[in-house]
Design an enzyme around this catalytic site. Structure first.
Site, PDB file in Angstrom:
ATOM      1  N   CYS A   1     -11.772 101.088 -17.886  1.00 50.78           N
ATOM      2  CA  CYS A   1     -10.074 101.391 -17.875  1.00 50.78           C
ATOM      3  C   CYS A   1      -9.467 101.305 -19.015  1.00 50.78           C
ATOM      4  O   CYS A   1      -8.243 101.426 -19.237  1.00 50.78           O
ATOM      5  CB  CYS A   1      -9.457 100.645 -16.761  1.00 50.78           C
ATOM      6  SG  CYS A   1     -10.239 101.181 -15.197  1.00 50.78           S
TER       7      CYS A   1
ATOM      8  N   HIS B   1      -6.817 107.445 -18.617  1.00 49.33           N
ATOM      9  CA  HIS B   1      -7.447 108.219 -17.541  1.00 49.33           C
ATOM     10  C   HIS B   1      -6.293 108.338 -16.428  1.00 49.33           C
ATOM     11  O   HIS B   1      -5.386 107.463 -16.496  1.00 49.33           O
ATOM     12  CB  HIS B   1      -8.585 107.378 -17.009  1.00 49.33           C
ATOM     13  CG  HIS B   1      -8.356 105.925 -16.432  1.00 49.33           C
ATOM     14  ND1 HIS B   1      -8.271 104.734 -17.025  1.00 49.33           N
ATOM     15  CD2 HIS B   1      -8.134 105.483 -15.072  1.00 49.33           C
ATOM     16  CE1 HIS B   1      -8.033 103.949 -16.389  1.00 49.33           C
ATOM     17  NE2 HIS B   1      -7.915 104.256 -15.449  1.00 49.33           N
TER      18      HIS B   1
ATOM     19  N   HIS C   1      -4.881 108.743 -12.580  1.00 55.57           N
ATOM     20  CA  HIS C   1      -4.946 108.510 -10.806  1.00 55.57           C
ATOM     21  C   HIS C   1      -3.888 109.450 -10.085  1.00 55.57           C
ATOM     22  O   HIS C   1      -2.936 109.702 -10.348  1.00 55.57           O
ATOM     23  CB  HIS C   1      -4.605 106.831 -10.366  1.00 55.57           C
ATOM     24  CG  HIS C   1      -5.590 106.163 -10.932  1.00 55.57           C
ATOM     25  ND1 HIS C   1      -6.802 106.026 -10.486  1.00 55.57           N
ATOM     26  CD2 HIS C   1      -5.605 105.262 -11.951  1.00 55.57           C
ATOM     27  CE1 HIS C   1      -7.507 105.077 -11.371  1.00 55.57           C
ATOM     28  NE2 HIS C   1      -6.860 104.596 -12.125  1.00 55.57           N
TER      29      HIS C   1
ATOM     30  N   ASP D   1       5.914 110.673 -12.200  1.00 56.81           N
ATOM     31  CA  ASP D   1       4.950 111.463 -11.585  1.00 56.81           C
ATOM     32  C   ASP D   1       4.625 112.399 -13.102  1.00 56.81           C
ATOM     33  O   ASP D   1       5.664 112.981 -13.585  1.00 56.81           O
ATOM     34  CB  ASP D   1       5.608 112.488 -10.627  1.00 56.81           C
ATOM     35  CG  ASP D   1       4.600 113.531  -9.893  1.00 56.81           C
ATOM     36  OD1 ASP D   1       3.261 113.086  -9.978  1.00 56.81           O
ATOM     37  OD2 ASP D   1       5.061 114.529  -9.601  1.00 56.81           O
TER      38      ASP D   1
ATOM     39  N   GLU E   1      -4.736 103.397  -5.408  1.00 62.11           N
ATOM     40  CA  GLU E   1      -5.020 103.778  -6.753  1.00 62.11           C
ATOM     41  C   GLU E   1      -6.436 104.737  -6.555  1.00 62.11           C
ATOM     42  O   GLU E   1      -6.542 105.904  -7.364  1.00 62.11           O
ATOM     43  CB  GLU E   1      -5.437 102.760  -7.555  1.00 62.11           C
ATOM     44  CG  GLU E   1      -5.882 102.882  -8.973  1.00 62.11           C
ATOM     45  CD  GLU E   1      -6.494 101.785  -9.761  1.00 62.11           C
ATOM     46  OE1 GLU E   1      -5.571 101.338 -10.780  1.00 62.11           O
ATOM     47  OE2 GLU E   1      -7.265 101.181  -9.257  1.00 62.11           O
TER      48      GLU E   1
HETATM   49 NI    NI Z   1      -6.931 103.317 -13.828  1.00 66.84          NI
END
Ligand code: NI
Length: 135
Positions: free
Chosen positions: A34, A40, A42, A80, A124
């Site tokens: 992470c 990255h 989710h 978002d 998550e």
């Molecule tokens: Ni993450």
């Protein structure tokens, strides 16, 4: 008698878990993958739970259309398809989902026209979820 109303929302966002005060090695040890410099994403599922008396006239704790409008304006439009690290809410705190759930709670708690915000739960991944009940 208190009742509870909950509703789920989804949003996609990216983040990178990294704390400037920690060394490269400490960040990698704390956050593993992470901490990858490119971040990255989710697909977060956000559950908002409101508690209160059931209104005698409407039979509802809160009108879900009112809640949708507030969550849309305060949370979904803001986060978002965004990079959480770039949001001012995370200028001085790492955008873990623990912190994200706290931020969402804070953005909603004084905005409800009826009832009280009981808690916010953020999923998550399939296996991880985080909850904030306020202070
Ligand atoms: Ni993450």
């Amino acid at each position: 008698m208190k009742s509870y109303f909950g509703r789920r929302y989804t949003l996609s966002a990216s983040h990178r878990l990294h704390v400037d005060a920690l060394t490269v090695e400490e960040n990698r040890a704390a956050y593993g993958k992470c901490n990858n410099p490119h971040g990255h994403g989710h697909n977060y599922v956000i559950e908002v739970v409101v508690t209160g008396e059931v209104d005698q006239d409407t039979g509802m704790v809160i009108n879900l259309a009112d809640l949708d409008e507030i969550v849309e304006e305060r949370v979904l439009e803001r986060f978002d398809h965004k990079n959480l690290n770039l949001d001012t809410a995370f200028t001085n705190r790492v955008p873990t989902t623990e912190n994200f759930s706290r931020v969402v709670f804070g953005l909603l708690k004084d905005m409800l026209p009826k009832g009280e915000l009981e808690h916010v739960r953020v999923e998550e991944t399939e296996n991880n979820f985080f909850e904030c009940y306020g202070d």
